[in-house]
Structure formats: C-alpha cells, structure tokens
Motif scaffolding. Sequence first.
Motif, PDB file in Angstrom:
ATOM      1  N   PRO A 147      14.697  -2.074  -3.696  1.00  0.00           N
ATOM      2  CA  PRO A 147      14.214  -0.744  -3.271  1.00  0.00           C
ATOM      3  C   PRO A 147      12.742  -0.759  -2.842  1.00  0.00           C
ATOM      4  N   ALA A 148      11.924  -1.542  -3.566  1.00  0.00           N
ATOM      5  CA  ALA A 148      10.504  -1.621  -3.216  1.00  0.00           C
ATOM      6  C   ALA A 148      10.326  -2.291  -1.854  1.00  0.00           C
ATOM      7  N   ILE A 149      11.086  -3.364  -1.619  1.00  0.00           N
ATOM      8  CA  ILE A 149      11.009  -4.063  -0.338  1.00  0.00           C
ATOM      9  C   ILE A 149      11.477  -3.158   0.799  1.00  0.00           C
ATOM     10  N   LYS A 150      12.534  -2.403   0.548  1.00  0.00           N
ATOM     11  CA  LYS A 150      13.058  -1.479   1.552  1.00  0.00           C
ATOM     12  C   LYS A 150      12.013  -0.419   1.901  1.00  0.00           C
ATOM     13  N   TYR A 151      11.318   0.093   0.872  1.00  0.00           N
ATOM     14  CA  TYR A 151      10.284   1.093   1.099  1.00  0.00           C
ATOM     15  C   TYR A 151       9.151   0.512   1.954  1.00  0.00           C
ATOM     16  N   LEU A 152       8.692  -0.689   1.597  1.00  0.00           N
ATOM     17  CA  LEU A 152       7.598  -1.315   2.344  1.00  0.00           C
ATOM     18  C   LEU A 152       7.994  -1.550   3.801  1.00  0.00           C
ATOM     19  N   LYS A 153       9.219  -1.993   3.991  1.00  0.00           N
ATOM     20  CA  LYS A 153       9.710  -2.224   5.350  1.00  0.00           C
ATOM     21  C   LYS A 153       9.723  -0.929   6.152  1.00  0.00           C
ATOM     22  N   SER A 154      10.074   0.177   5.496  1.00  0.00           N
ATOM     23  CA  SER A 154      10.110   1.473   6.181  1.00  0.00           C
ATOM     24  C   SER A 154       8.725   1.910   6.628  1.00  0.00           C
ATOM     25  N   ARG A 155       7.694   1.378   5.987  1.00  0.00           N
ATOM     26  CA  ARG A 155       6.317   1.710   6.350  1.00  0.00           C
ATOM     27  C   ARG A 155       5.705   0.675   7.288  1.00  0.00           C
ATOM     28  N   GLY A 156       6.531  -0.259   7.741  1.00  0.00           N
ATOM     29  CA  GLY A 156       6.046  -1.257   8.685  1.00  0.00           C
ATOM     30  C   GLY A 156       5.304  -2.404   8.050  1.00  0.00           C
ATOM     31  N   ILE A 157       5.411  -2.534   6.717  1.00  0.00           N
ATOM     32  CA  ILE A 157       4.745  -3.630   5.999  1.00  0.00           C
ATOM     33  C   ILE A 157       5.594  -4.893   6.141  1.00  0.00           C
ATOM     34  N   THR A 158       5.006  -5.955   6.650  1.00  0.00           N
ATOM     35  CA  THR A 158       5.728  -7.200   6.893  1.00  0.00           C
ATOM     36  C   THR A 158       5.626  -8.149   5.698  1.00  0.00           C
ATOM     37  N   LYS A 159       6.405  -9.227   5.742  1.00  0.00           N
ATOM     38  CA  LYS A 159       6.327 -10.256   4.704  1.00  0.00           C
ATOM     39  C   LYS A 159       4.923 -10.862   4.666  1.00  0.00           C
ATOM     40  N   GLU A 160       4.341 -11.028   5.844  1.00  0.00           N
ATOM     41  CA  GLU A 160       2.981 -11.579   5.920  1.00  0.00           C
ATOM     42  C   GLU A 160       1.985 -10.650   5.236  1.00  0.00           C
ATOM     43  N   ASP A 161       2.160  -9.345   5.419  1.00  0.00           N
ATOM     44  CA  ASP A 161       1.289  -8.370   4.752  1.00  0.00           C
ATOM     45  C   ASP A 161       1.437  -8.460   3.235  1.00  0.00           C
ATOM     46  N   ILE A 162       2.673  -8.585   2.782  1.00  0.00           N
ATOM     47  CA  ILE A 162       2.937  -8.675   1.340  1.00  0.00           C
ATOM     48  C   ILE A 162       2.260  -9.898   0.740  1.00  0.00           C
ATOM     49  N   LEU A 163       2.347 -11.018   1.439  1.00  0.00           N
ATOM     50  CA  LEU A 163       1.725 -12.253   0.963  1.00  0.00           C
ATOM     51  C   LEU A 163       0.204 -12.131   0.956  1.00  0.00           C
ATOM     52  N   TYR A 164      -0.349 -11.592   2.052  1.00  0.00           N
ATOM     53  CA  TYR A 164      -1.805 -11.497   2.196  1.00  0.00           C
ATOM     54  C   TYR A 164      -2.406 -10.557   1.155  1.00  0.00           C
ATOM     55  N   TRP A 165      -1.751  -9.403   0.951  1.00  0.00           N
ATOM     56  CA  TRP A 165      -2.282  -8.391   0.042  1.00  0.00           C
ATOM     57  C   TRP A 165      -1.781  -8.558  -1.389  1.00  0.00           C
ATOM     58  N   LYS A 166      -0.941  -9.572  -1.625  1.00  0.00           N
ATOM     59  CA  LYS A 166      -0.416  -9.864  -2.981  1.00  0.00           C
ATOM     60  C   LYS A 166       0.277  -8.633  -3.586  1.00  0.00           C
ATOM     61  N   ILE A 167       1.087  -7.959  -2.782  1.00  0.00           N
ATOM     62  CA  ILE A 167       1.732  -6.716  -3.206  1.00  0.00           C
ATOM     63  C   ILE A 167       2.858  -7.013  -4.193  1.00  0.00           C
ATOM     64  N   GLY A 168       3.019  -6.133  -5.157  1.00  0.00           N
ATOM     65  CA  GLY A 168       4.097  -6.253  -6.140  1.00  0.00           C
ATOM     66  C   GLY A 168       4.682  -4.887  -6.454  1.00  0.00           C
ATOM     67  N   TYR A 169       5.406  -4.807  -7.552  1.00  0.00           N
ATOM     68  CA  TYR A 169       6.014  -3.525  -7.935  1.00  0.00           C
ATOM     69  C   TYR A 169       6.264  -3.518  -9.432  1.00  0.00           C
ATOM     70  N   CYS A 170       6.533  -2.328  -9.958  1.00  0.00           N
ATOM     71  CA  CYS A 170       6.950  -2.171 -11.355  1.00  0.00           C
ATOM     72  C   CYS A 170       8.280  -1.436 -11.373  1.00  0.00           C
ATOM     73  N   ASP A 171       9.243  -1.965 -12.127  1.00  0.00           N
ATOM     74  CA  ASP A 171      10.549  -1.316 -12.233  1.00  0.00           C
ATOM     75  C   ASP A 171      10.678  -0.542 -13.544  1.00  0.00           C
ATOM     76  N   SER A 172       9.686  -0.685 -14.419  1.00  0.00           N
ATOM     77  CA  SER A 172       9.702   0.021 -15.700  1.00  0.00           C
ATOM     78  C   SER A 172       8.266   0.244 -16.160  1.00  0.00           C
ATOM     79  N   GLY A 173       8.119   0.919 -17.278  1.00  0.00           N
ATOM     80  CA  GLY A 173       6.791   1.163 -17.831  1.00  0.00           C
ATOM     81  C   GLY A 173       6.078   2.340 -17.207  1.00  0.00           C
ATOM     82  N   GLU A 174       4.793   2.434 -17.422  1.00  0.00           N
ATOM     83  CA  GLU A 174       3.990   3.563 -16.960  1.00  0.00           C
ATOM     84  C   GLU A 174       4.019   3.716 -15.439  1.00  0.00           C
ATOM     85  N   TYR A 175       4.142   2.596 -14.741  1.00  0.00           N
ATOM     86  CA  TYR A 175       4.110   2.617 -13.278  1.00  0.00           C
ATOM     87  C   TYR A 175       5.478   2.296 -12.678  1.00  0.00           C
ATOM     88  N   GLN A 176       6.515   2.686 -13.376  1.00  0.00           N
ATOM     89  CA  GLN A 176       7.863   2.363 -12.920  1.00  0.00           C
ATOM     90  C   GLN A 176       8.179   2.983 -11.559  1.00  0.00           C
TER      91      GLN A 176
END
Length: 314
Positions: free
Chosen positions: A125-154
């Motif tokens: 779901p996180a990858i799908k969201y990023l793709k919908s915003r035009g964020i590429t795999k290269e952007d994810i690698l460069y910006w070290k993007i991640g996600y949380c599936d649980s916890g305070e920032y789920q």
Amino acid sequence: MEEEKKIKILKSILGNFYCVNDELLFYCPYCKHQKRKMSVNIRKNAYKCWVCDTNGRDIRRVVRRFGSYNQKKKWDELTNRVDLNKFPSLFESLASEESSEEQRTPLPKEFHSLANKAVPISALPAIKYLKSRGITKEDILYWKIGYCDSGEYQKRVIVPSFDTAGYVNYFVARSYIEQYKRYKNPQASRNIIFNELYLDWDQDLVIVEGAFDAIVAGNSVPLLGSTLREGSKLFQEIVSHDTPIFLALDQDASYKEEKIIRLLLKYDIELYKIDTSNFQDVGEMTKKQFKEQKENATFITHGDYLLRKALNNV
C-alpha cells in the motif's frame, strides 16, 4: 566611473578580456576553457559562460568566489553591499533564539525501509501511494524512504532527514490511507536543514513547503510548515554561502512568501520566484513540469518588491 572601477576589479581577478558591444569576454574561472567564453555585462549585472553554462544575475558571486579579500571589499564599496565576513557577528545576537546543538531524532522502531531489494507484503500500500504521487524507485533509494505498518506512525510513509554527518535529525510521516491527520511529525525542533547531507550550497537552492515538494524540486529544502527566520540555521547557511534562491511556495502562502522575500532581499540574496499558480503545490508537478517552471522563474529585485507592494495597496 563606477563601471570602469568594476571592470578594473574583474580584470585583476579574471585577467585580460575583449569587448563585444556591451559584453566583456573573460576566461571562465569555472570550466577554465582555453578561449574567452565567459560573457559579463556590467550594466545588467549578469554573467554567463557559453561553454559550461555557469551563469548568474549578480557578478558579485564571481568576485566573492575568486577574488581576494581586498577585491571583494572594493566591489562591495562600489555596490553598497554588506560585507559577508560581518555576517557571523550580525547573527550573534540571534543565536539565543535558535538552538545550536545538533539534533538527533530516531526513526520509529516500527520503521521499514523501502530502499531494500526485498520488502514485506505490508509495504505494497505504501509503494502504491508513492507511485500515485509520481515517486520513482530512484527517488525512494535516494531519499531513503520507508513506512510504518504499526505503532504511533502506522500506515504512514516516512521521509527521513539527514544532517551533514549522516545522522537522522527529523522525519516527515505522511499517511497513505484516509486518516484524520495527513501528517504526523515528531516532537522535535524544526530548526534543522532538512536533508542537508544532500544539499549543494554552490548551486541554486529551491525553497518549498514540504518534503514531497522537495523530491520533485531537486536541490531543495522544505520549510516543513514553518517560515524562514534570521536566526534559523537554514537562513544563516544561505547567507554564508551566498546561495541563489528560488521560491516555490504554495499559492495560499502569500503572506509567508512576502516575509521571506523581504528577508532575503535585506541580505542581497539573488532571488527568483517560481510560478505555482496552476498547481496545488510543487509535489503535484512532474519533474519535467517543475523544470519548465523554474526556467521561467521571475528574478526579484528590491524595485520589483516595492512595486508589487505598491500595486497590492492600490
């Protein structure tokens, strides 16, 4: 007379030149091409190298980078500029307003990196969201993007910020599902330079609103919902490096934009305004669209600012 004095200073820094109409052609100190390919126009206060494309609308940037202290001082006397060497003392009175300590902000313990080759199925779901915003795999690698599936920032995408030493000093958490608050950021000071690790102060710097805007804009820094203050680390770095600034703020941030323009002009920063009126924000643009908007940015001077204020008061 003043023009002749400026030419004399430039000659002492860049060497001999020849004239073509209003242009002075010097050897380029940036690319060091064997022919005189740097064109300088004193009256327009502009320069451009026709080989490496280095250009600007303030010749002082060339004087400051390649001239001696005395040459810079003479140039500033001709242009009534504040000596940049005095800026540290100017900022001393503001030091108490902003913390000078290096901030460390750990990522949530539930953080999963999306920069890894293999990611869990919960990442989809996180990858799908990023793709919908035009964020590429290269952007994810460069910006070290991640996600949380649980916890305070789920159910949130996490965009970390790294200081010059490579430590995380802040992060932005954006929901990738419908939630009451789209953003939930850490309880930490925003007086940081977001992802300073990746910034090049010698190149044009774009100031934007948020992290997703910065991903589109390239060499850029987000204000994170704040503004630019004299006492902030970001502003002091801009001034100390004499970095050209492109403002690309949201259309509903006109009051904030006006304050920032006034502040940057006070310190004679080379300033441009990017038109974002046809978009909700920079993050809505493609990188190609943003590049086109930046190429058509408006150069802002003291006269432009005063005229705009006068027209707004009519």
